[in-house]
Structure formats: structure tokens, C-alpha cells
Write a protein that holds these residues in place. Structure first.
Motif, PDB file in Angstrom:
ATOM      1  N   ALA A 175       0.835  -1.209   0.000  1.00 49.83           N
ATOM      2  CA  ALA A 175       0.000   0.000   0.000  1.00 49.83           C
ATOM      3  C   ALA A 175       0.868   1.256   0.000  1.00 49.83           C
ATOM      4  O   ALA A 175       0.561   2.238  -0.705  1.00 49.83           O
ATOM      5  CB  ALA A 175      -0.927  -0.010   1.221  1.00 49.83           C
ATOM      6  N   TYR A 176       1.951   1.233   0.759  1.00 48.12           N
ATOM      7  CA  TYR A 176       2.843   2.398   0.797  1.00 48.12           C
ATOM      8  C   TYR A 176       3.496   2.641  -0.566  1.00 48.12           C
ATOM      9  O   TYR A 176       3.616   3.792  -1.017  1.00 48.12           O
ATOM     10  CB  TYR A 176       3.919   2.202   1.866  1.00 48.12           C
ATOM     11  CG  TYR A 176       4.981   3.283   1.839  1.00 48.12           C
ATOM     12  CD1 TYR A 176       4.744   4.540   2.398  1.00 48.12           C
ATOM     13  CD2 TYR A 176       6.215   3.059   1.220  1.00 48.12           C
ATOM     14  CE1 TYR A 176       5.703   5.538   2.355  1.00 48.12           C
ATOM     15  CE2 TYR A 176       7.183   4.051   1.173  1.00 48.12           C
ATOM     16  CZ  TYR A 176       6.919   5.285   1.738  1.00 48.12           C
ATOM     17  OH  TYR A 176       7.862   6.274   1.680  1.00 48.12           O
ATOM     18  N   CYS A 177       3.911   1.564  -1.234  1.00 46.15           N
ATOM     19  CA  CYS A 177       4.558   1.706  -2.546  1.00 46.15           C
ATOM     20  C   CYS A 177       3.593   2.309  -3.568  1.00 46.15           C
ATOM     21  O   CYS A 177       4.014   3.115  -4.422  1.00 46.15           O
ATOM     22  CB  CYS A 177       5.069   0.355  -3.031  1.00 46.15           C
ATOM     23  SG  CYS A 177       6.493  -0.253  -2.094  1.00 46.15           S
ATOM     24  N   LEU A 178       2.315   1.972  -3.500  1.00 48.31           N
ATOM     25  CA  LEU A 178       1.325   2.551  -4.417  1.00 48.31           C
ATOM     26  C   LEU A 178       1.183   4.054  -4.150  1.00 48.31           C
ATOM     27  O   LEU A 178       1.134   4.859  -5.095  1.00 48.31           O
ATOM     28  CB  LEU A 178      -0.023   1.840  -4.257  1.00 48.31           C
ATOM     29  CG  LEU A 178      -0.082   0.387  -4.761  1.00 48.31           C
ATOM     30  CD1 LEU A 178      -1.415  -0.251  -4.396  1.00 48.31           C
ATOM     31  CD2 LEU A 178       0.123   0.337  -6.283  1.00 48.31           C
ATOM     32  N   ARG A 179       1.081   4.445  -2.890  1.00 51.14           N
ATOM     33  CA  ARG A 179       0.985   5.872  -2.550  1.00 51.14           C
ATOM     34  C   ARG A 179       2.246   6.613  -2.984  1.00 51.14           C
ATOM     35  O   ARG A 179       2.183   7.731  -3.497  1.00 51.14           O
ATOM     36  CB  ARG A 179       0.780   6.044  -1.044  1.00 51.14           C
ATOM     37  CG  ARG A 179      -0.567   5.595  -0.533  1.00 51.14           C
ATOM     38  CD  ARG A 179      -0.859   6.177   0.851  1.00 51.14           C
ATOM     39  NE  ARG A 179       0.199   5.890   1.802  1.00 51.14           N
ATOM     40  CZ  ARG A 179       0.250   4.796   2.558  1.00 51.14           C
ATOM     41  NH1 ARG A 179      -0.721   3.888   2.487  1.00 51.14           N
ATOM     42  NH2 ARG A 179       1.249   4.617   3.410  1.00 51.14           N
ATOM     43  N   ARG A 180       3.362   5.946  -2.790  1.00 51.88           N
ATOM     44  CA  ARG A 180       4.637   6.597  -3.145  1.00 51.88           C
ATOM     45  C   ARG A 180       4.753   6.816  -4.646  1.00 51.88           C
ATOM     46  O   ARG A 180       5.271   7.851  -5.111  1.00 51.88           O
ATOM     47  CB  ARG A 180       5.799   5.704  -2.650  1.00 51.88           C
ATOM     48  CG  ARG A 180       7.162   6.300  -2.864  1.00 51.88           C
ATOM     49  CD  ARG A 180       7.450   7.385  -1.836  1.00 51.88           C
ATOM     50  NE  ARG A 180       8.688   8.075  -2.178  1.00 51.88           N
ATOM     51  CZ  ARG A 180       8.757   9.165  -2.903  1.00 51.88           C
ATOM     52  NH1 ARG A 180       7.654   9.743  -3.357  1.00 51.88           N
ATOM     53  NH2 ARG A 180       9.912   9.736  -3.174  1.00 51.88           N
ATOM     54  N   ALA A 181       4.249   5.885  -5.434  1.00 54.84           N
ATOM     55  CA  ALA A 181       4.280   6.041  -6.894  1.00 54.84           C
ATOM     56  C   ALA A 181       3.421   7.220  -7.325  1.00 54.84           C
ATOM     57  O   ALA A 181       3.802   8.001  -8.218  1.00 54.84           O
ATOM     58  CB  ALA A 181       3.804   4.748  -7.560  1.00 54.84           C
ATOM     59  N   LYS A 182       2.247   7.389  -6.675  1.00 59.05           N
ATOM     60  CA  LYS A 182       1.387   8.535  -6.996  1.00 59.05           C
ATOM     61  C   LYS A 182       2.064   9.852  -6.616  1.00 59.05           C
ATOM     62  O   LYS A 182       1.970  10.844  -7.357  1.00 59.05           O
ATOM     63  CB  LYS A 182       0.048   8.397  -6.267  1.00 59.05           C
ATOM     64  CG  LYS A 182      -0.819   7.269  -6.776  1.00 59.05           C
ATOM     65  CD  LYS A 182      -2.139   7.210  -6.009  1.00 59.05           C
ATOM     66  CE  LYS A 182      -3.002   6.076  -6.513  1.00 59.05           C
ATOM     67  NZ  LYS A 182      -4.284   5.992  -5.754  1.00 59.05           N
ATOM     68  N   ASP A 183       2.731   9.854  -5.464  1.00 57.42           N
ATOM     69  CA  ASP A 183       3.442  11.074  -5.035  1.00 57.42           C
ATOM     70  C   ASP A 183       4.540  11.450  -6.029  1.00 57.42           C
ATOM     71  O   ASP A 183       4.739  12.636  -6.336  1.00 57.42           O
ATOM     72  CB  ASP A 183       4.047  10.869  -3.644  1.00 57.42           C
ATOM     73  CG  ASP A 183       2.979  10.735  -2.570  1.00 57.42           C
ATOM     74  OD1 ASP A 183       1.828  11.159  -2.832  1.00 57.42           O
ATOM     75  OD2 ASP A 183       3.299  10.206  -1.480  1.00 57.42           O
ATOM     76  N   LYS A 184       5.224  10.462  -6.555  1.00 60.66           N
ATOM     77  CA  LYS A 184       6.289  10.737  -7.526  1.00 60.66           C
ATOM     78  C   LYS A 184       5.705  11.327  -8.806  1.00 60.66           C
ATOM     79  O   LYS A 184       6.257  12.276  -9.384  1.00 60.66           O
ATOM     80  CB  LYS A 184       7.052   9.450  -7.849  1.00 60.66           C
ATOM     81  CG  LYS A 184       8.003   9.006  -6.744  1.00 60.66           C
ATOM     82  CD  LYS A 184       8.765   7.755  -7.169  1.00 60.66           C
ATOM     83  CE  LYS A 184       9.719   7.305  -6.077  1.00 60.66           C
ATOM     84  NZ  LYS A 184      10.467   6.069  -6.468  1.00 60.66           N
ATOM     85  N   GLU A 185       4.581  10.774  -9.256  1.00 62.34           N
ATOM     86  CA  GLU A 185       3.944  11.302 -10.465  1.00 62.34           C
ATOM     87  C   GLU A 185       3.486  12.743 -10.254  1.00 62.34           C
ATOM     88  O   GLU A 185       3.654  13.599 -11.138  1.00 62.34           O
ATOM     89  CB  GLU A 185       2.754  10.419 -10.854  1.00 62.34           C
ATOM     90  CG  GLU A 185       3.146   9.047 -11.355  1.00 62.34           C
ATOM     91  CD  GLU A 185       1.936   8.201 -11.677  1.00 62.34           C
ATOM     92  OE1 GLU A 185       0.788   8.711 -11.506  1.00 62.34           O
ATOM     93  OE2 GLU A 185       2.105   7.037 -12.077  1.00 62.34           O
ATOM     94  N   GLU A 186       2.911  13.014  -9.078  1.00 68.57           N
ATOM     95  CA  GLU A 186       2.449  14.374  -8.780  1.00 68.57           C
ATOM     96  C   GLU A 186       3.616  15.352  -8.712  1.00 68.57           C
ATOM     97  O   GLU A 186       3.540  16.482  -9.238  1.00 68.57           O
ATOM     98  CB  GLU A 186       1.702  14.374  -7.441  1.00 68.57           C
ATOM     99  CG  GLU A 186       1.084  15.705  -7.057  1.00 68.57           C
ATOM    100  CD  GLU A 186      -0.072  16.104  -7.948  1.00 68.57           C
ATOM    101  OE1 GLU A 186      -0.427  17.303  -7.950  1.00 68.57           O
ATOM    102  OE2 GLU A 186      -0.606  15.229  -8.666  1.00 68.57           O
ATOM    103  N   ALA A 187       4.708  14.929  -8.113  1.00 64.94           N
ATOM    104  CA  ALA A 187       5.883  15.799  -8.027  1.00 64.94           C
ATOM    105  C   ALA A 187       6.470  16.068  -9.415  1.00 64.94           C
ATOM    106  O   ALA A 187       6.884  17.196  -9.719  1.00 64.94           O
ATOM    107  CB  ALA A 187       6.932  15.156  -7.135  1.00 64.94           C
TER     108      ALA A 187
END
Length: 472
Positions: A175-187
Motif C-alpha cells: 500500500a505504501y509503494c502505491l501511494r509513493r508512486a502517486k506522489d512521484k507522479e504528482e511531483a
């Protein structure tokens, strides 16, 4: 952004006489380092390495440090524990406040059999359910975790529940890796938008350059009229630019953001941009410092103490001299001090800064002396006073007392006025050197011999006494 260079390591190896191949302890904290490099090639003997509060995103290039015992990587951008298997002597690892979300990556530390203490607080993985039992069961050589001692009962219980705990950790990691991937895309999207906005602002439009192009085509008469208003326009534009920058700065700091490696890098870039802009503004606003006035146009010397030194000025009447005690810095090299004594003032240049003092009496510059104390560093300037006083541009001799007068004053305690002979300069006569030895008339009376008178028989007053023996 900083990088690990040989010069940087040498500057931080002063305790080892700047020798890096035998260095055992190295501190490179708060250097804005983004990548861990070169250390395993240059410093093979390291035992302690401090790298906290940097921007390191990956653990690398430390596997050849066989003697490394303590590694501090707190407050960095690390997301995974890796590449530490070669650090055979590692006993303590500090990864406080990073971005480690893959808790299962601690399994790579099972090969570090001497590892006794680890810090993982402040990482996303520390919020996982079952975090502590998972670490205790995975790294059985550990004695301390996050500053808390691991008890034997705690390890036994963690090993018993390890299969269930491992499954929970895996799910939370996913679950953390999925959130982290979204954060990277947003950044990444925000970064692209910022770059596009910068490109739009840099395109030519209704700004100073457009105004300059139009002004270049105007006639000279119009150009001369507008020239008077140009500074005001430029000043207005400059103020507007400052206001826009302040608004952008407030908007940046008030904008909500997640605590991610990207946001941390963005914050650092913003601070670096602000620092560069301030340096440019300081360079533009910096004014040329005028030299300090030491002597006025009418020739009057001024009292100046630019180096801000303590001093004392004494009038030694016994030795007829003026003494200046200047509290120069104790460890300053004497070559940085220049002393200039003038009849009416004294000037001391301390590292190019003038100290000037007007004297209460006229002194003799040629007879003055300068000494410096080896203990306090103070400068002692002795300036003998002249025996004459300047009055109205003419020199009048001071009345000098004779030796007899001074002795009479000491005995009788009274003063007597000395009579002076007035000599007419026109009647001066020079002695004749050729005839200076002639004649005995100038012989002193005490040297002149008296003639001997011998009595004679023809003298009527002569009386021959037979009882008196004859003269021989």
C-alpha cells in the motif's frame, strides 16, 4: 548542491593533519550532499562516518569500508536499506528521519553479524503495525532498537509470531509503494508545470526589453526628455519585481505539501534560489565605501578610531614625554601594524584601518619609540615633547635656569633672576690667531713670579750682625 570531493574531505580531516588515506573518523554533515561517492576509495580505514542532514537518496559506495563501526545517515532521503553487506565491522547504524518504506529491506543487514544497534524512528516503516517485532525477529544479532533494549522474552515472542507479522508488513509495504508512486507522479507533474511557467515568463512581452526597443527608435529630442524619467521607471519596475518575489515566496511557504524526498529537494532548491537572488541584490546595492577623512581641508587632524581599540594617553612630566598605550589584538601579526608619528598627532594603521589621535603637545617624531608587549600585544608609543613652544608661527625660547640658581632654590627656597649681558652683534671682534701666543702681559697673576730682593752693603739701612750666620 554539494558533492563529496577530495578537497572537502581534506578540509574536514584537520585532526589527522589533512591526511585522508589513514583517516578513521570523518564528519560531512550539513553539506547538501546528494550522492554518496568516492569515500570507499579514498578512506579505507574509516571507523566512524557522519553524513546526517544531507540529501543522500541511496546507500552506495561504502561496501569496501571493512573497518566501519558507526554510520550516521539520519535526516536524508533514503528509501531503502542496501549495499551494507561489505561493512563487516558495522556495530551501529542510524537512519533516523528518512523515507524508508520497504521495511523488508532490513534483511540485507543479516550478514552484518556485529550489528548491535539501529535507529529507524521517523521513517514511514516505523508506523507499520508489527514494525518492532518484525525487526527484532529478522535481525537476531540486535541488542538495541530505536534506543530501547531488546529483551529475550520480546525476541522469543517475535519469532513465534513472525509468519503473521511478516504477512502484515508485506501488505502495508504494498500500500505504501502505491501511494509513493502517486506522489512521484504528482511531483513530476508540478516540476513540469513550474518549468513551463518559467519559459512563459522568459518570453518577450510588454516588459523592460520591449520599452528599450521602442525608445531606441524615438528621435533624440524625445529620447532626451524621457531620459529624465528613466530612473524613476526603472526604480518602479525594480520595486514591482521585489513585490512579486515576496508574493511568490509567501505562496511557496503557505502551500501545503507532503513530506517526501521530492518536497524536501524542492524546498532546498527554493532556498538556494533565494540565496542567489539576495547575493545579486547585494551586489547591485553595494556602494563603494569612501575613504575615511583623517585630515580636513584646512589641515586640521581628526581623532579617528576605526578599528575600535581601547587606548590610554598619559603625559609623563618627569621624563617630558607623551605615552600612548594602544590595545592591539594579542595574536595579530606585527607586519599588519604601521605607526606614523607627527609633531601634532599620531596615526596607527591596524589591518588597513586607521587609528589617529591628536596630541596635547608638540612631540619629536625622530626621537619617538614604539614597543609591543609579547604577552598582551599592546602597542606602547613613547613620544618626547619638544623644549620649545610654538606661538604665532615664531619660536620663543623658554627661560632656562642656571645651576647656581637651582642650587640656591634648593637651599634657600627662593628664586633669583639671572642677569644677561646684551652684546651688540656689529661690534663682534675675532681674536688674532697669529699673535695669540705673543707677550706675557696676559699671563695670569698667579703664574707670574715675584722678583727676589737681595740686600747690599751700600744700602744705608744695611746692618751687619756678626751673630747672624752668612747667607748661602
Amino acid at each position: 548542491m554539494g558533492r563529496i570531493t577530495e578537497d572537502l574531505i581534506r578540509r574536514n580531516a584537520e585532526h589527522n593533519e589533512c591526511v585522508i588515506f589513514s583517516l578513521e573518523e570523518l564528519s560531512l554533515h550539513q553539506q547538501e550532499i546528494e550522492r554518496l561517492e568516492h569515500i570507499d576509495k579514498w578512506c579505507r580505514e574509516l571507523k566512524i562516518l557522519y553524513l546526517q542532514n544531507n540529501l543522500i537518496g541511496k546507500i552506495e559506495n561504502v561496501s569496501k569500508l571493512k573497518k566501519l563501526e558507526y554510520l550516521n545517515l539520519a535526516l536524508n532521503n533514503i528509501e531503502k536499506i542496501e549495499n551494507l553487506e561489505g561493512c563487516e565491522g558495522l556495530t551501529k547504524l542510524d537512519l533516523t528521519v528518512n523515507f524508508i518504506g520497504e521495511l523488508s529491506s532490513i534483511k540485507t543487514l543479516q550478514h552484518n553479524i556485529h550489528l548491535k544497534e539501529i535507529f529507524l524512528m521517523g521513517n514511514p516503516c516505523a508506523d507499520f503495525e508489527g514494525y518492532r517485532p518484525f525487526v527484532v525477529a529478522t535481525l537476531q544479532q540486535l541488542k538495541w532498537l530505536d534506543g530501547k533494549e531488546i529483551e529475550r522474552s520480546e525476541r522469543i515472542q517475535a519469532l513465534q509470531n513472525f509468519p503473521v507479522i511478516e504477512r502484515q508488513i508485506r501488505e502495508q509495504e504494498k500500500a505504501y509503494c502505491l501511494r509513493r508512486a502517486k506522489d512521484k507522479e504528482e511531483a513530476q507533474r508540478k516540476l513540469q508545470e513550474e518549468q513551463e511557467n518559467k519559459e512563459k515568463k522568459s518570453r518577450p512581452g510588454f516588459d523592460g526589453r520591449w520599452y528599450t526597443d521602442i525608445a531606441a527608435t524615438l528621435p533624440s529630442s524625445v529620447e532626451s526628455k524621457d531620459h529624465l524619467q528613466a530612473p524613476a521607471i526603472q526604480e518602479g519596475e525594480y520595486t514591482k519585481k521585489e513585490l512579486d518575489e515576496c508574493e511568490d515566496d509567501l505562496e511557496f511557504w503557505n502551500k501545503p505539501s507532503l513530506f517526501t524526498p521530492e518536497s524536501r529537494m524542492e524546498t532546498l532548491r527554493h532556498i538556494e534560489k533565494q540565496r542567489k537572488d539576495q547575493e545579486k541584490l547585494r551586489g547591485k546595492k553595494k556602494k563603494v565605501k569612501l575613504p575615511r577623512t583623517l585630515i580636513t581641508e584646512d589641515g586640521k587632524a581628526l581623532n579617528v578610531n576605526e578599528p575600535k581599540l581601547d587606548f590610554s594617553l598619559k603625559d609623563d612630566e618627569k621624563r617630558n614625554q607623551i605615552i600612548l598605550d594602544l590595545a592591539v589584538y594579542r595574536y595579530m601579526d606585527t607586519s599588519l601594524i604601521d605607526v606614523d608619528v607627527q609633531p601634532t598627532y599620531v596615526r596607527v594603521m591596524v589591518k588597513g584601518k586607521p587609528f589617529q589621535l591628536v596630541l596635547p603637545a608638540e612631540v619629536k617624531p625622530d626621537s619617538s619609540s614604539v614597543k609591543r608587549s609579547q604577552t598582551t600585544g599592546h602597542l606602547l608609543i613613547c613620544m618626547p615633547k619638544v623644549g620649545e613652544v610654538i606661538t604665532g608661527g615664531q619660536r620663543a625660547s623658554k627661560p632656562m635656569k642656571s645651576t647656581s640658581d637651582s642650587s640656591m632654590e634648593q637651599t634657600n627656597k627662593r628664586s633669583q633672576q639671572v642677569e644677561r649681558l646684551e652684546v651688540d652683534p656689529s661690534k663682534h671682534s675675532f681674536p688674532d690667531v697669529a699673535n695669540i701666543v705673543q707677550g706675557a702681559k696676559h699671563m695670569p697673576r698667579r703664574v707670574r713670579s715675584e722678583p727676589t730682593i737681595t740686600p747690599s752693603e751700600d744700602d744705608p739701612d744695611f746692618e751687619d750682625n756678626p751673630e747672624v750666620p752668612p747667607l748661602i
